[in-house]
Design an enzyme around this catalytic site. Structure first.
Site, short mmCIF file in Angstrom:
data_model
loop_
_atom_site.label_atom_id
_atom_site.label_comp_id
_atom_site.label_asym_id
_atom_site.label_seq_id
_atom_site.Cartn_x
_atom_site.Cartn_y
_atom_site.Cartn_z
N ARG A 117 0.82 -1.22 0.00
CA ARG A 117 0.00 0.00 0.00
C ARG A 117 0.85 1.26 0.00
O ARG A 117 0.43 2.30 -0.51
CB ARG A 117 -0.96 -0.03 1.20
CG ARG A 117 -2.11 -1.05 1.00
CD ARG A 117 -2.73 -1.42 2.33
NE ARG A 117 -3.93 -2.25 2.20
CZ ARG A 117 -3.95 -3.57 2.01
NH1 ARG A 117 -2.80 -4.24 1.89
NH2 ARG A 117 -5.09 -4.23 1.94
N ARG A 136 -6.91 -17.94 -8.99
CA ARG A 136 -7.60 -17.34 -7.83
C ARG A 136 -8.81 -16.49 -8.28
O ARG A 136 -8.79 -15.89 -9.35
CB ARG A 136 -6.60 -16.52 -7.01
CG ARG A 136 -5.52 -17.43 -6.45
CD ARG A 136 -4.55 -16.70 -5.59
NE ARG A 136 -5.18 -16.22 -4.37
CZ ARG A 136 -4.55 -15.46 -3.47
NH1 ARG A 136 -3.30 -15.09 -3.69
NH2 ARG A 136 -5.16 -15.08 -2.38
N ASP A 138 -3.99 -15.43 7.49
CA ASP A 138 -2.73 -15.91 6.91
C ASP A 138 -1.92 -16.76 7.89
O ASP A 138 -0.94 -17.41 7.50
CB ASP A 138 -1.88 -14.73 6.43
CG ASP A 138 -2.50 -14.03 5.23
OD1 ASP A 138 -3.37 -14.64 4.57
OD2 ASP A 138 -2.12 -12.88 4.96
N LYS A 166 -6.53 -19.27 -1.28
CA LYS A 166 -5.28 -18.53 -1.04
C LYS A 166 -4.24 -18.97 -2.08
O LYS A 166 -4.59 -19.57 -3.08
CB LYS A 166 -4.81 -18.75 0.40
CG LYS A 166 -5.75 -18.11 1.43
CD LYS A 166 -5.73 -16.61 1.31
CE LYS A 166 -6.72 -15.96 2.27
NZ LYS A 166 -6.86 -14.52 2.01
C1 S3P Z 1 -4.32 -9.00 2.26
C2 S3P Z 1 -5.56 -9.46 2.57
C3 S3P Z 1 -5.87 -10.88 2.84
C4 S3P Z 1 -4.60 -11.68 3.12
C5 S3P Z 1 -3.52 -11.36 2.13
C6 S3P Z 1 -3.15 -9.89 2.20
C7 S3P Z 1 -4.13 -7.56 2.00
O1 S3P Z 1 -6.50 -11.44 1.70
O2 S3P Z 1 -4.90 -13.05 3.12
O3 S3P Z 1 -2.38 -12.13 2.38
O4 S3P Z 1 -2.98 -7.08 1.99
O5 S3P Z 1 -5.15 -6.87 1.79
P1 S3P Z 1 -8.09 -11.40 1.48
O6 S3P Z 1 -8.50 -9.99 1.27
O7 S3P Z 1 -8.33 -12.25 0.27
O8 S3P Z 1 -8.69 -12.00 2.73
#
Ligand code: S3P
Length: 428
Positions: free
Chosen positions: A26, A122, A314, A341
């Site tokens: 981000r 995915r 995670d 995932k």
């Molecule tokens: C993340 C959100 C999660 C997480 C991923 C990182 C993020 O995924 O599992 O490793 O940085 O916004 P999901 O939004 O699919 O739950």
């Protein structure tokens, strides 16, 4: 590359965990869309975040690597991205493809975005649907709601979206698109997922507020570059926290770990299991962080479900390992997201732990583990999933005999120095 682990005792010492992956992604995205320079310290210099940098470089954003973990992003403002000459390649990174799709939907140019085999399996329908409601034009090349995606830049409208899943990637794709929309955009999620986008949009000068599980963004074209200090990633810290708890005689100080309450479910689980875990030296710079001291402990099983799941999603592979060393039953439910995932994590966790002799049963939305039986070493597949490779390296340190992990180099996705950092704690 196979890596081999054997039973060990007394993991001791301190460890500085690499920067948080979600926050590092981000910081590049918001830095690129801000006016002026953003300096990021303790940036996660690993394959996933480097994929994000490469995508923005292809769109004309200069990113300087001052040191391996200190970067400068020369932002060009919300409307400063240029049309890339080639397709954007996100590698293995779900965060990059989903968040970037929100931004690309609103650009005055068309893009193709794709990634590796795992990314192309995915689900992207979860972002295509709400972004299309905003006016986005996104086509899945194979018409299967997966990447490659063709995104034709469009004019976007603010919407309210009731998300069926607690996913920070879905929420953030919508909010990032919302920065370009002609009105307010809001997202309600069933449970709060990680809130780094909300916190960071505000930190960069955007107008966003949260009421309960609803996030409301008013578009504001004036994001300003910032100095971002990235805390250590609690998802990477989780391997060392668990190692300290299950390897006999261990005591590990895990330093400077992000403890954002939307991410700290593991700490709650360790406490519920009766583990020795102590937080100290609290700091709060954009994101809260602390040092975490763990000691080898006698653990008991627990139940993990509902709103706790997005706070540790995670960490479930390593929590499953932890549960094998706890007396009694651990039940993990409401975690069907594990199936989509980097790999189908319910399937691979169960397959590998069964090979090690664990009493574990898969369920449709999680797993049931009857812990307390010693594990034995085995040859295990990683399915090129970084969190699986790291979880089973830790399991190997607390199991009889030898554990071999096939495809162990996939740790490069989020933690290139993982094996060296682990080796440094082994007292031999
Ligand atoms: C993340 C959100 C999660 C997480 C991923 C990182 C993020 O995924 O599992 O490793 O940085 O916004 P999901 O939004 O699919 O739950």
């Amino acid at each position: 590359m196979p890596a081999v682990f054997k039973k060990t005792k007394n993991l001791k010492g301190e460890i500085i965990i690499p920067g948080d992956k979600s926050i590092s992604h981000r910081s590049v995205m918001l830095g690129a869309l801000s006016k002026g320079t953003t300096e990021v310290t303790h940036f996660l210099n690993a394959a996933d975040c480097n994929s994000t940098i490469k995508c923005f470089s292809k769109m004309g954003i200069e990113v300087e690597k001052l040191e391996p973990e200190r970067i400068l992003i020369h932002g060009k403002g919300l409307h400063g991205l240029q049309e890339p000459e080639q397709a954007l390649d996100v590698g293995n990174s779900g965060t990059t493809i989903r968040l970037l799709s929100g931004i690309l939907s609103a650009q005055p140019f068309n893009t193709k975005i794709s990634g590796d085999d795992s990314i192309c399996r995915r689900p992207m329908g979860r972002i295509i649907k709400p972004l299309s409601m905003m006016g986005a034009d996104i086509i899945s090349k194979e018409k299967n709601d997966c990447a490659p995606l063709y995104i034709n830049g469009s004019t976007l409208h603010g919407i309210h979206y009731d998300s069926p899943i607690a996913s920070a990637q879905v929420k953030s794709a919508i909010l990032f698109a919302g920065m370009y929309a002609d009105g307010i955009t809001s997202v309600t999620e069933p449970y709060v997922s990680r809130n780094h986008s909300e916190k960071m949009i505000q930190f960069f000068g955007g107008d966003i507020k949260t009421e309960g599980t609803t996030h409301i963004l008013t578009p504001d074209p004036h994001l300003e570059g910032q100095k971002v200090i990235v805390p250590g990633d609690i998802s990477s810290a989780a391997y060392f926290i668990t190692a300290g708890l299950i390897v006999e005689g261990s005591e590990i100080l895990v330093k400077n770990v992000g403890i954002n309450p939307t991410r700290d479910g593991l700490i709650e689980v360790v406490k519920a299991m009766g583990g020795s875990i102590e937080l100290m030296n609290f700091k709060d710079e954009m994101e809260p962080c602390a040092d975490i001291l763990v000691k080898y402990s006698h653990l008991k099983g627990t139940t993990i479900s509902g709103s706790l799941i997005p706070r540790l999603i995670d960490e479930i592979p390593i929590i499953a390992v932890l549960a094998c060393f706890a007396e009694g039953q651990t039940v993990i439910k409401d975690a069907q997201e594990l199936k989509v995932k980097e790999s189908n994590r319910i399937e691979v966790i169960v397959e590998n732990l069964q090979r090690m002799g664990a009493d574990i049963t898969p369920t449709d939305d999680g797993m049931i583990i009857n812990g307390g039986k010693p594990l034995k070493g085995a040859v295990l597949g990683s399915r090129h999933d970084h969190r699986i490779a790291m979880s089973f390296a830790i399991a190997g340190l607390a199991s009889e005999g030898k554990t071999e992990i096939i495809g162990s180099e996939c740790v490069n996705i989020s933690y290139p120095n993982f094996y060296t950092d682990l080796q440094n704690l082994i007292q031999e």
